[in-house]
Design an enzyme around this catalytic site. Structure first.
Site, mmCIF file in Angstrom:
data_model
loop_
_atom_site.group_PDB
_atom_site.id
_atom_site.type_symbol
_atom_site.label_atom_id
_atom_site.label_comp_id
_atom_site.label_asym_id
_atom_site.label_seq_id
_atom_site.Cartn_x
_atom_site.Cartn_y
_atom_site.Cartn_z
ATOM 1 N N SER A 102 0.815 -1.217 0.000
ATOM 2 C CA SER A 102 0.000 0.000 0.000
ATOM 3 C C SER A 102 0.851 1.269 0.000
ATOM 4 O O SER A 102 1.603 1.517 -0.932
ATOM 5 C CB SER A 102 -0.957 -0.039 1.196
ATOM 6 N N ASP A 239 -2.667 6.219 -3.557
ATOM 7 C CA ASP A 239 -1.566 5.596 -2.818
ATOM 8 C C ASP A 239 -0.990 4.473 -3.684
ATOM 9 O O ASP A 239 -1.390 4.292 -4.839
ATOM 10 C CB ASP A 239 -2.026 5.103 -1.454
ATOM 11 N N ASP A 241 -1.163 1.193 -3.974
ATOM 12 C CA ASP A 241 -1.979 0.156 -4.613
ATOM 13 C C ASP A 241 -3.335 0.685 -5.057
ATOM 14 O O ASP A 241 -4.208 -0.082 -5.463
ATOM 15 C CB ASP A 241 -2.151 -1.051 -3.692
ATOM 16 N N ASP A 243 -6.006 1.929 -3.671
ATOM 17 C CA ASP A 243 -7.297 1.643 -3.049
ATOM 18 C C ASP A 243 -7.850 2.861 -2.314
ATOM 19 O O ASP A 243 -8.906 2.794 -1.701
ATOM 20 C CB ASP A 243 -7.227 0.429 -2.116
#
Length: 453
Positions: A102, A239, A241, A243
């Protein structure tokens, strides 16, 4: 029993070191493959990763362990966590695996496991998998790492899905997109341009080590400067990843997840798409969401439910209440009509859609949100005790609550992962907020014998 491998968001650590070493990653794949066979699901798993240099070998090790159990892998290559969740749910897959840490720096990585439902595996299932992983690890069982080739159709399927969620399009919209040199680097600009927007790219050149490096949703300074320099309509930052997403308005105002919840909640209510299981409009947020959001939603006849911090708890409450919308200040927002998890690109589409429909920018759309001053203090402690065992702390909390009445909030909680007491005070004026936060923190240090900062 405390868990050794799985945390709140899968297995995470420094890539190359236990538990993110070759052997353990291979065992994760083998344990997941065994579960797939035992559950009599499709013998196929989809794997994706963000842009960290360790992603490819971790994916190959997981796929090797899966192959050792007779389970095939389809490799999406660089994609987003919500992309893997969508594919796991809508493709011929028993599960999805996302290799990502992340918003962490490139040295870290992680393995997130997602079921065919599109949701993260429940705790009980992770505990069973952990036992199997540790058993395989101890027995030194391993299989050769797989040779993976990217199936580009997987990302195309996901982007097609996102594009189909809006009928308005983005023609005429000028967007600055900061993709954090991560998962969204190629996908987000492609999606927005496909829908007609003019996109100014930032941090869309991943090299394996620059993910989240002074960019993305944790570092909005460059995005703000670029929006102002380009006179763009809006800026969005993802960010690593993708999400989550945060925004910058045309004037340079920072737009967090609370503001996104307000803007999109009003829009969904107008369309009759916000009612929960009781028939009334509802939004799920966390204890950290600002009191200003709660008051603004109430003014529109929308109930706000608070959960503990964490998207996991937000989603659980959303499912309990059949809520269409929930999220966190961090920009992790869940639109349950379209997704089973927070999705930064989907969130951006919803925000841009509201802007186009209203013919207004985020400055105007968020003008009614009065953000109450909020002070957070972390106190390092030697032990955890209930507030009923800390009379001095309880007295300071009562004094703050009496002073603020219903115009403020006090939240004191212990971290689940660190020896910290977290103090949050929120109220109408900064001086009182800071005063009470510091008094409560000082009393915690006095009563718990904490180390001085």
């Amino acid at each position: 029993m405390p868990r050794q491998l799985f945390g709140t968001d899968g297995i995470r650590g420094v890539a190359g070191n236990y538990p993110l070493d070759h052997k353990t990653a291979n065992a994760v794949g083998a344990a997941l493959g065994k579960w797939v066979l035992e559950s009599r699901q499709e013998r196929q798993v989809v794997i994706g990763m963000d842009t960290r240099e360790s992603g490819a070998w971790l994916a190959a090790e997981v796929a090797g362990g899966l192959a050792g159990q007779g389970v095939a892998s389809d490799f999406a290559g660089v994609t987003t966590t919500p992309g893997v969740a969508f594919l796991a749910k809508n493709g011929p897959f028993a599960a999805g695996v996302m290799i990502s840490a992340s918003h962490n720096p490139y040295q870290d990585n992680g393995i997130k496991l997602i079921g065919h439902s599109g949701y993260k595996l429940p705790d009980e299932q992770e505990e069973l998998l952990e036992s199997e992983i540790l058993a395989l690890h101890s027995a030194n069982h391993s299989w050769p790492a797989a040779e993976l080739s990217v199936d580009e159709e997987l990302d195309h399927t996901y982007i097609d899905h996102l594009a189909a969620t809006t009928q308005i399009g983005l023609a005429g919209l000028s967007i600055v997109a900061d993709c954090a040199n991560g998962s969204a680097s190629f996908l987000a600009p492609e999606l927005f341009e496909r829908l007609g927007a003019r996109v100014h790219r930032m941090f869309c050149a991943p090299d394996g080590r620059n993910i989240n490096l002074n960019c993305g949703s944790l570092h909005l300074e460059s995005l703000r400067a670029k929006v102002l320099a380009e006179s763009a309509d809006v800026g969005v930052a993802f960010d690593g990843d993708a999400d989550r997403a945060l925004f910058v308005s045309r004037s340079g105002k920072l737009i967090d997840g609370d503001a996104v919840l307000l803007v999109t909640a009003r829009y969904l209510k107008e369309r009759g798409e916000l009612a929960g299981s009781n028939g009334h409009p509802v939004v799920v947020a966390t204890v950290m969401s600002n009191l200003g959001l709660q008051r603004a939603l109430t003014a529109h006849g929308i109930e706000m439910i608070r959960t503990p911090v964490g998207d996991k708890y937000v989603l659980e409450e959303m499912l309990r209440r059949n809520a269409a919308l929930g999220g966190e200040q961090s920009g992790h927002v869940i639109f349950h009509q379209y997704a089973t998890t927070g999705d930064g690109m989907l969130t951006a589409l919803r925000v841009f859609e509201v802007m186009r429909q209203a013919g207004a920018g985020l400055d105007e759309l968020t003008s009614e949100l009065k953000v109450y001053p909020q002070r957070l203090v972390n106190v390092r402690v030697r032990e955890r005790k209930g507030l009923d065992q800390l009379p001095g702390v309880a007295a300071e909390i009562r004094a703050a609550e009496a002073s603020f009445g219903d115009a403020g909030r006090v939240l004191v909680r212990f971290s689940g992962t660190e020896p910290l007491a977290r103090v949050m005070v929120e109220g109408p004026d900064l001086e009182r907020v800071e005063g009470f936060a510091n008094r409560i923190a000082s009393q915690i240090r006095a009563e718990l014998g904490a180390d001085q900062p």
